[in-house]
Design a protein around this motif. Structure first.
Motif, PDB file in Angstrom:
ATOM      1  N   TYR A 304       0.849  -1.187   0.000  1.00 40.36           N
ATOM      2  CA  TYR A 304       0.000   0.000   0.000  1.00 40.36           C
ATOM      3  C   TYR A 304       0.886   1.239   0.000  1.00 40.36           C
ATOM      4  O   TYR A 304       2.015   1.210   0.491  1.00 40.36           O
ATOM      5  CB  TYR A 304      -0.935   0.015   1.220  1.00 40.36           C
ATOM      6  CG  TYR A 304      -0.225  -0.175   2.541  1.00 40.36           C
ATOM      7  CD1 TYR A 304       0.251   0.907   3.274  1.00 40.36           C
ATOM      8  CD2 TYR A 304      -0.006  -1.454   3.046  1.00 40.36           C
ATOM      9  CE1 TYR A 304       0.907   0.731   4.470  1.00 40.36           C
ATOM     10  CE2 TYR A 304       0.658  -1.649   4.247  1.00 40.36           C
ATOM     11  CZ  TYR A 304       1.114  -0.555   4.962  1.00 40.36           C
ATOM     12  OH  TYR A 304       1.775  -0.725   6.144  1.00 40.36           O
ATOM     13  N   ASP A 308      -1.965   5.358   3.235  1.00 37.94           N
ATOM     14  CA  ASP A 308      -3.153   4.558   2.928  1.00 37.94           C
ATOM     15  C   ASP A 308      -3.109   3.254   3.708  1.00 37.94           C
ATOM     16  O   ASP A 308      -2.352   3.109   4.665  1.00 37.94           O
ATOM     17  CB  ASP A 308      -3.266   4.313   1.424  1.00 37.94           C
ATOM     18  CG  ASP A 308      -4.698   4.439   0.936  1.00 37.94           C
ATOM     19  OD1 ASP A 308      -5.536   3.657   1.407  1.00 37.94           O
ATOM     20  OD2 ASP A 308      -4.972   5.325   0.103  1.00 37.94           O
ATOM     21  N   GLN A 310      -4.318  -1.293   3.617  1.00 40.14           N
ATOM     22  CA  GLN A 310      -4.651  -2.464   2.810  1.00 40.14           C
ATOM     23  C   GLN A 310      -5.255  -3.537   3.701  1.00 40.14           C
ATOM     24  O   GLN A 310      -4.734  -3.823   4.782  1.00 40.14           O
ATOM     25  CB  GLN A 310      -3.406  -3.012   2.111  1.00 40.14           C
ATOM     26  CG  GLN A 310      -3.661  -4.261   1.291  1.00 40.14           C
ATOM     27  CD  GLN A 310      -4.675  -4.016   0.182  1.00 40.14           C
ATOM     28  OE1 GLN A 310      -4.471  -3.174  -0.676  1.00 40.14           O
ATOM     29  NE2 GLN A 310      -5.787  -4.739   0.213  1.00 40.14           N
ATOM     30  N   SER A 383     -10.563  -3.604  -2.056  1.00 37.49           N
ATOM     31  CA  SER A 383      -9.578  -3.232  -3.065  1.00 37.49           C
ATOM     32  C   SER A 383      -8.207  -3.747  -2.678  1.00 37.49           C
ATOM     33  O   SER A 383      -7.931  -4.013  -1.507  1.00 37.49           O
ATOM     34  CB  SER A 383      -9.542  -1.713  -3.251  1.00 37.49           C
ATOM     35  OG  SER A 383      -9.292  -1.064  -2.010  1.00 37.49           O
ATOM     36  N   TRP A 385      -4.088  -2.854  -3.486  1.00 36.08           N
ATOM     37  CA  TRP A 385      -3.084  -2.001  -4.117  1.00 36.08           C
ATOM     38  C   TRP A 385      -2.110  -2.855  -4.922  1.00 36.08           C
ATOM     39  O   TRP A 385      -1.624  -3.885  -4.443  1.00 36.08           O
ATOM     40  CB  TRP A 385      -2.316  -1.208  -3.069  1.00 36.08           C
ATOM     41  CG  TRP A 385      -3.099  -0.096  -2.446  1.00 36.08           C
ATOM     42  CD1 TRP A 385      -3.640  -0.067  -1.200  1.00 36.08           C
ATOM     43  CD2 TRP A 385      -3.420   1.166  -3.039  1.00 36.08           C
ATOM     44  NE1 TRP A 385      -4.286   1.120  -0.976  1.00 36.08           N
ATOM     45  CE2 TRP A 385      -4.164   1.901  -2.094  1.00 36.08           C
ATOM     46  CE3 TRP A 385      -3.160   1.745  -4.285  1.00 36.08           C
ATOM     47  CZ2 TRP A 385      -4.642   3.178  -2.349  1.00 36.08           C
ATOM     48  CZ3 TRP A 385      -3.637   3.017  -4.538  1.00 36.08           C
ATOM     49  CH2 TRP A 385      -4.370   3.719  -3.582  1.00 36.08           C
ATOM     50  N   ASP A 426      -1.413   1.260  -8.354  1.00 36.46           N
ATOM     51  CA  ASP A 426      -2.763   1.248  -8.913  1.00 36.46           C
ATOM     52  C   ASP A 426      -3.665   0.495  -7.952  1.00 36.46           C
ATOM     53  O   ASP A 426      -3.222  -0.417  -7.230  1.00 36.46           O
ATOM     54  CB  ASP A 426      -2.799   0.568 -10.286  1.00 36.46           C
ATOM     55  CG  ASP A 426      -2.176   1.437 -11.379  1.00 36.46           C
ATOM     56  OD1 ASP A 426      -2.114   2.665 -11.173  1.00 36.46           O
ATOM     57  OD2 ASP A 426      -1.755   0.887 -12.403  1.00 36.46           O
ATOM     58  N   LEU A 427      -4.947   0.865  -7.936  1.00 36.93           N
ATOM     59  CA  LEU A 427      -5.897   0.250  -7.011  1.00 36.93           C
ATOM     60  C   LEU A 427      -6.853  -0.639  -7.790  1.00 36.93           C
ATOM     61  O   LEU A 427      -7.632  -0.160  -8.618  1.00 36.93           O
ATOM     62  CB  LEU A 427      -6.668   1.332  -6.256  1.00 36.93           C
ATOM     63  CG  LEU A 427      -7.523   0.856  -5.072  1.00 36.93           C
ATOM     64  CD1 LEU A 427      -6.648   0.214  -3.998  1.00 36.93           C
ATOM     65  CD2 LEU A 427      -8.293   2.033  -4.470  1.00 36.93           C
ATOM     66  N   ASP A 428      -6.770  -1.942  -7.548  1.00 34.11           N
ATOM     67  CA  ASP A 428      -7.669  -2.899  -8.190  1.00 34.11           C
ATOM     68  C   ASP A 428      -8.907  -3.089  -7.312  1.00 34.11           C
ATOM     69  O   ASP A 428      -8.794  -3.401  -6.119  1.00 34.11           O
ATOM     70  CB  ASP A 428      -6.969  -4.243  -8.390  1.00 34.11           C
ATOM     71  CG  ASP A 428      -5.810  -4.152  -9.369  1.00 34.11           C
ATOM     72  OD1 ASP A 428      -5.854  -3.263 -10.240  1.00 34.11           O
ATOM     73  OD2 ASP A 428      -4.871  -4.959  -9.260  1.00 34.11           O
ATOM     74  N   GLN A 429     -10.077  -2.890  -7.906  1.00 33.65           N
ATOM     75  CA  GLN A 429     -11.340  -2.959  -7.175  1.00 33.65           C
ATOM     76  C   GLN A 429     -11.987  -4.335  -7.349  1.00 33.65           C
ATOM     77  O   GLN A 429     -12.030  -4.876  -8.452  1.00 33.65           O
ATOM     78  CB  GLN A 429     -12.302  -1.874  -7.676  1.00 33.65           C
ATOM     79  CG  GLN A 429     -11.791  -0.454  -7.533  1.00 33.65           C
ATOM     80  CD  GLN A 429     -11.859   0.062  -6.110  1.00 33.65           C
ATOM     81  OE1 GLN A 429     -12.401  -0.594  -5.215  1.00 33.65           O
ATOM     82  NE2 GLN A 429     -11.330   1.261  -5.892  1.00 33.65           N
TER      83      GLN A 429
END
Length: 577
Positions: A304, A308, A310, A383, A385, A426-429
């Motif tokens: 992360y 932020d 995770q 999500s 990271w 990048d943030l994967d949802q």
């Protein structure tokens, strides 16, 4: 003539690429040093101990941008007419800014709290004092004020301080101010003359006054000699710098937030924690370890960005007996560990089946209860990271003289490209949703039922069809349990734990076989005394687990009661014929 020669040398300086160096502050000074004897000076090439200072530059860590004009701190200010190269940091030279000689106009600041000794003259560096000075809160507040930065902004973890030692000395009869990097670049442009005249200062004590203890942002910890003169290339790439960190995202210990859970026996579940604090990337990974029933389950590479968090989770199956489990969780990263504890209550919903109905059961005081509504959550999102490397290629020069054997020759740059990039994220949802339907109908052994109308005393059948959809199947279970409650018990006291038919995301639940059924049917008998009207069982569908918690649904369906099974029976005189 010597003065004129020095001025001409300064005017022919060319730009030379250089390596990037961001920083941080209060509490963590990444500085070490060395040095040695000074040798003898001359009337035209000399340095007096104490003629020194430190250039301070504020760098934004996220993109390596110089956010303030560098400031020079010194206890002994030189004449403002001294030759210098302006207020340029190591990072700016790396980004293409050329060496540009200036006659006069030099400015510096004499701090209220005097600088410690910066440049060693005997090989014994004052590193402890330098670290203490540049991590002192009052000094940092003063630097914030001088650079125009808000103190809280400067120290919030997004910025670093780049420190570069400066020397004020006489070269070829002219007073000049340089950082170690500027001296090395200058020496390249004057064909090694500076090294020839001032090697003990320009290539040993000045660059070795500061270097990194640990690798940072693409710059190595210096592993070379700390007592002999360095090459121009080594000075440019590795020497003459220190970094002060405020809140180091790479070494700040991670925090962990844990939650308590209630699970069912023999159920596949997801247990999660939230990790935050510092920054976790492939160079500085965070690992989370869950201890479940004496078995360690490790989640590695929890990444992360700074500031932020995770979520990290494990998938496991609960034991077959009711109990309260304590699950210790350890999070390690940044050279430190943190711990938390999860309490998981494991319950068994079986064993509360309704009693055997009998013919003379009565409930004259019955009134229709309200249908309950338990916790319902039909969708979840989470999500992850995903770090990726942002390449940032920098040319590291290594100029060498190649003679032709006849007194001539040429310089060649034998340097190399070095990737001094950094990690971006990048943030994967991800998501999951639960849908279901419930249907009850009269058992087929109810002879007088019509559609969904039946007489009391007969049985009903039930089916619950479920569907779970997700784009991360490894993190989601199907719905695994369904519990049906009945109006005759006020939707409490007794219930039926349904049997799961299959184990996929599209499962069906039915009543378990009723031991009181003559035909071993999957049925629930309505009480004989139940009044005419709507008969509405309620089902709570549960145990669809995700990293974002449990998905569940409230479900109901009804049949209509008209009369009772006694009306299907009559007594008549037997015909003797």
């Amino acid at each position: 003539m010597k003065r004129l020669f020095s001025v001409l040398l300064a005017l022919i300086l060319l730009c030379c690429p250089l390596s990037a160096i961001p920083a941080y502050a209060i509490g963590d000074g990444n500085v070490d040093g060395g040095g040695g004897g000074m040798g003898d000076g001359t009337s035209t090439n000399s340095w007096t101990p104490g003629n020194e200072g430190v250039r301070v530059t504020v760098i934004r860590a996220s993109d390596h941008a110089v956010v303030t004009t560098p400031i020079d701190l010194t206890n002994k200010a030189p004449s403002s007419s001294i030759y210098n190269f302006g207020k340029v940091s190591k990072l700016q030279y790396n980004n293409g800014q050329a060496l540009s000689p200036v006659k006069g106009g030099y400015s510096c600041v004499k701090p209220v709290e005097s600088l410690p000794k910066i440049i060693s003259t005997n090989g014994t560096n004052n590193i402890a004092a330098i670290k203490s000075y540049f991590t002192d809160e009052q000094v940092i507040r003063s630097i914030a004020n001088l650079t125009g930065m808000d103190f809280d902004v400067l120290t919030d973890g997004d910025y670093r301080l780049l420190l570069e030692p400066i020397a004020y000395y006489k070269f070829e009869g002219v007073m000049i101010a340089t950082t170690a990097t500027e001296a090395a670049l200058y020496d390249k442009q004057v064909g090694g003359l500076l090294r020839s005249r001032m090697v003990s200062l320009s290539h040993k004590n000045l660059p070795l006054a500061m270097f990194l203890e640990v690798a940072d942002l693409g710059y190595p910890a210096w592993s070379g000699s700390t007592s002999t003169a360095a090459s121009d290339a080594d000075i440019i790439s590795s020497l003459g710098l220190g970094i002060v960190r405020f809140k180091d995202a790479a070494t700040e210990p991670p925090n962990v937030s844990a939650y308590n859970y209630e699970y069912r026996v023999n159920t596949e579940v997801i247990t999660s924690v939230m990790v935050s604090g510092g920054q976790s990337d492939p160079d500085h990974p965070v690992t989370v370890t869950f201890n479940v029933g004496g078995k360690s389950m490790r989640v590695s590479n929890v990444y992360y960005p700074e500031g932020d968090s995770q979520i990290a989770w494990i998938r496991w199956t609960t034991p077959s007996t009711p109990q309260t489990m304590t699950i210790p969780v350890t999070v390690s990263g940044g050279g430190s560990t943190r711990s938390a504890t999860i309490t998981a209550k494991i319950v068994d919903l079986s064993g509360n089946d309704p009693p055997n109905p009998i013919a003379d059961d009565r409930n004259d005081s019955y009134s229709t209860p309200s249908v309950p509504s338990k916790a319902q959550k039909t969708s979840a999102s989470w999500s992850v990271w995903r770090p990726w490397w942002k390449a940032y290629w920098v040319w590291h020069s290594d100029w060498n003289w190649y003679g032709d054997g006849n007194g001539g020759g040429h310089w060649e740059d034998d340097g190399e490209w070095v990737d001094e990039g950094w990690w971006e994220f990048d943030l994967d949802q991800y998501r999951a949703s639960l849908s279901a339907s419930m249907k009850i109908q009269p058992d087929e052994k109810s002879p007088t039922a019509s559609g969904k109308t039946m007489k009391s005393g007969y049985g009903i059948n039930q089916t619950v069809n479920t569907n779970v959809s997700t784009n991360q199947s490894s993190a989601v279970t199907g719905a695994q349990n369904a519990v049906t409650y009945f109006p005759e018990f006020g939707y409490q006291t007794y219930w039926r734990l349904l049997e799961r038919m299959g184990s996929s995301y599209n499962s069906q639940f039915e009543f378990q076989k009723n031991p009181y059924s003559t035909y071993d049917r999957r049925t629930h008998f309505t009480p004989l005394w139940f009044p005419d009207g709507s008969y509405t069982p309620y089902t709570w569908l549960i145990d669809c687990w995700t990293p974002d918690g449990m998905l569940s649904m409230n479900l109901t369906d009804s049949v209509t009661i008209r009369g009772n099974l006694w009306s299907d029976w009559h007594i008549a005189v037997q015909n003797p014929d």
